[in-house]
Enzyme design. Structure first.
Site, short mmCIF file in Angstrom:
data_model
loop_
_atom_site.label_atom_id
_atom_site.label_comp_id
_atom_site.label_asym_id
_atom_site.label_seq_id
_atom_site.Cartn_x
_atom_site.Cartn_y
_atom_site.Cartn_z
N THR A 186 -10.79 13.84 -5.57
CA THR A 186 -10.17 12.71 -6.26
C THR A 186 -10.65 12.76 -7.71
O THR A 186 -11.63 13.44 -8.02
CB THR A 186 -10.59 11.37 -5.64
N GLU A 331 -6.42 10.75 -0.61
CA GLU A 331 -7.03 10.54 0.71
C GLU A 331 -6.00 10.44 1.83
O GLU A 331 -6.33 10.33 3.00
CB GLU A 331 -7.87 9.26 0.69
P1 ADP Z 1 -6.90 9.04 -7.80
O1 ADP Z 1 -7.09 7.98 -6.75
O2 ADP Z 1 -7.91 10.08 -7.77
O3 ADP Z 1 -6.55 8.48 -9.15
P2 ADP Z 1 -4.52 9.60 -6.46
O4 ADP Z 1 -3.38 10.42 -6.88
O5 ADP Z 1 -5.03 9.78 -5.12
O6 ADP Z 1 -5.61 9.88 -7.46
O7 ADP Z 1 -4.17 8.10 -6.77
C1 ADP Z 1 -3.78 7.22 -5.79
C2 ADP Z 1 -3.52 5.90 -6.40
O8 ADP Z 1 -2.44 5.95 -7.34
C3 ADP Z 1 -3.08 4.87 -5.41
O9 ADP Z 1 -4.17 4.33 -4.71
C4 ADP Z 1 -2.37 3.85 -6.30
O10 ADP Z 1 -3.28 3.00 -6.95
C5 ADP Z 1 -1.74 4.73 -7.34
N1 ADP Z 1 -0.33 4.96 -6.98
C6 ADP Z 1 0.21 6.02 -6.38
N2 ADP Z 1 1.54 5.88 -6.26
C7 ADP Z 1 1.86 4.67 -6.78
C8 ADP Z 1 3.07 3.93 -6.96
N3 ADP Z 1 4.25 4.40 -6.59
N4 ADP Z 1 2.99 2.69 -7.53
C9 ADP Z 1 1.81 2.19 -7.93
N5 ADP Z 1 0.64 2.85 -7.81
C10 ADP Z 1 0.65 4.07 -7.25
#
Ligand code: ADP
Length: 547
Positions: A186, A331
């Site tokens: 992450t 995750e």
């Molecule tokens: P990191 O958590 O390391 O930044 P991730 O790609 O795993 O990378 O991020 C996941 C997070 O991104 C989610 O928990 C959410 O907060 C945000 N996220 C993902 N898709 C969306 C979406 N369509 N709308 C709003 N937030 C989103």
């Protein structure tokens, strides 16, 4: 009594075997680092994956040893996906946009043995290789004659020389489907990065689910362009689902600007694309002034951060492209929800449909979700009450690699462990999830919560706003009040008061930001998401009007 059906582990090697047998001529087109277009097919990917497996055997790599990549989306990366995992090793895709110190830290933490990298990352590898204590073999993803004479990287070998002469068939081993197959760290915005360690079982189940009609809906008739990087949560699982469905794959390599993506969409007759909002913003920004149209694109999955309503409307109304808003996280392999309408929504008018399409969508079979209040009690699915979003399922992490960060699961009253996503959301009676915030970004004003995503979405609907980020600022009376930091679209003008007036009637009065701060850029993290921690640092010393 047990069922009497055959047993066999769900392994990633079965995907490439299936692809080579059932759609050997399915095309894989890649824009390379060199700038040219390379054409391959599933039969060739299968043969070269076998060569990767033999090459790893030649290095005497053991089962579960980690093989890292620093690479764009392309055919060689795809071959590594199958050759590394299929032979029982673990593919560790490293995000090249991370800080070099973090890359070295991650490589050491993962105990990577091999690093395969695109030539555009040569300077990065030159800077970090001496600090990567466990990596014994460095492989440059290039032809033998493109290898620099004095890279300074000991034993550097070219990928093509590495594969040359190896057998093009491999007896893929059978093993426990719960064995690790790949890993992704992450972005570590808080503390050191933590790794999700995917298994063969979780990956194959996720590939099945992703291909379903109400999820990604991939088919052998599609030409698919994953702009979402293969170094970020396996390009949302598309490489695996593509092998399963036999869709054509079009890889953009390093050229992610609007012009390059548009040209590739057109020349390869792409019907389906996937990426984060920033990429689509660049694409639309390129197309609009030139009056360009899509001739084949029908659908696009947008996720990773909230898709602004203006973008959904632009794709849908101006270009006739269906937007599938998706939510997930590293995750979760990463898919959690996708927004596709139900049969009963067919009779709704355009505006009502758009209201639903802004949401992040319905859970995929395989993902259980619930929202809970501060007391841990489940909240109703009424589309109004928001709480912490918890998930569980066969492609959701149970714990992080090496137990980093302790046990992440929250155990409920029934003794069931749920993964807290760190997101705050509502769920409506039809099961549509709407993310209102990251829990750390929620703005608490006078005991009520304000959704920063909603405030940003309204600002982004203004024609002069390129990007908007809403953060809470300390307030003596209300605890916190929202302000919105705005990057203006080049060549346009808007004043603070005009923008604040734009909020009227679009949200409750008390949710309208107290101020607008114009900035040159909003800080972005390695996965293209807004870094609000950094933004808050930049705004240090800022005083709310009247506070
Ligand atoms: P990191 O958590 O390391 O930044 P991730 O790609 O795993 O990378 O991020 C996941 C997070 O991104 C989610 O928990 C959410 O907060 C945000 N996220 C993902 N898709 C969306 C979406 N369509 N709308 C709003 N937030 C989103």
């Amino acid at each position: 009594m047990l069922g009497l059906m055959q047993q066999g582990p769900l392994l990633i090697s079965s995907l490439i075997e299936f692809a080579s047998r059932h759609h050997p001529d399915g095309e894989i087109v890649s824009r390379r680092v060199e700038g040219d277009l390379h054409r391959s097919d599933w039969a060739t990917v299968a043969k070269r994956s076998a060569q990767v497996a033999h090459a790893l055997d030649g290095l005497k790599l053991s089962f579960s040893d980690r093989v890292a990549t620093l690479a764009w989306n392309g055919y060689r990366h795809l071959e590594l996906y199958f050759g590394v995992s299929g032979s029982g090793r673990v593919l560790h895709t490293i995000n090249p946009r991370l800080h070099p110190d973090q890359i070295a830290w991650i490589a050491n933490h993962a105990e990577d043995q091999v690093l395969c990298f695109d030539m555009s990352f040569l300077p990065l590898v030159q800077a970090v290789h001496a600090r990567c204590e466990t990596i014994k073999t460095f492989v440059a993803l290039c032809d033998a004659d493109k290898l620099p004479a004095d890279s300074g990287i000991p034993g550097l070998i070219s990928y093509e020389a590495w594969l040359a002469g190896k057998s093009q068939s491999y007896d893929w081993p059978s093993f426990d489907e719960n064995s690790a197959s790949s890993m992704c760290y992450t972005s570590g915005t808080t503390g050191n990065p933590k790794a999700a360690l995917y298994s063969h079982r979780s990956t194959v189940l996720h590939a099945y689910a992703a291909a379903l009609p109400d999820v990604m809906g991939l088919s052998a008739r599609d030409s698919v362009l994953p702009v979402v990087p293969m170094f970020h949560v396996n390009a949302w699982g598309i490489p695996y689902s593509a092998a399963l469905t036999g869709c054509k794959l079009v890889f953009p390599g390093p050229a992610l600007d609007g012009k390059s993506v548009y040209e590739l969409l057109e020349s390869e007759k792409v019907t389906y694309a996937a990426g984060v909002p920033t990429v689509w913003q660049m694409l639309l920004g390129h197309m609009k002034p030139l009056g360009l149209r899509f001739s084949t694109l029908k659908r696009t999955v947008i996720g990773g951060s909230a898709c602004p309503p203006a973008m959904i409307a632009a794709f849908n109304d101006d270009y006739g492209v269906d937007v599938l808003h998706a939510w997930g996280m590293t995750e979760m392999s990463p898919l959690g929800t996708l927004c596709t309408l139900k049969n009963k929504h067919g009779s709704l008018d355009h505006a009502a449909k758009m209201k639903i399409r802004l949401k992040q969508g319905r859970a995929i079979y395989g993902v259980d979700m619930k929202i809970v209040g501060d007391d841990g009690q489940e909240l109703p699915w009424d589309g109004k009450q928001f709480g912490d979003l918890l998930v569980k399922g066969p492609w959701v992490v149970r714990e992080y690699f090496k137990g980093e960060g302790g046990d992440p699961l929250k155990v409920d009253a029934n003794g069931v462990g749920w993964f807290p996503t760190g997101d705050v959301a509502t769920i409506d009676p039809d099961g549509f999830l709407q993310i209102t915030d990251r829990s750390k970004d929620v703005i608490k004003s006078g005991g009520e919560w304000i959704s920063s995503i909603e405030i940003e979405n309204i600002a982004m609907a203004h024609p002069a706003v390129q990007m908007a980020a809403c953060v809470g600022m300390p307030h003596p009376k209300w605890d916190e009040r929202p302000i919105v930091a705005v990057v203006k679209r080049p060549g346009t003008e808007v004043s603070r008061d005009e923008l604040l007036a734009f909020y009227a009637g679009k949200t409750a009065k008390w949710q309208i930001p107290d101020d607008v701060v114009f900035v040159d850029a909003i800080p972005l993290g390695a996965t293209g998401k807004m870094l609000k921690t950094k933004l808050r640092e930049q705004l240090k010393g800022y005083q709310l009007p009247g506070s």
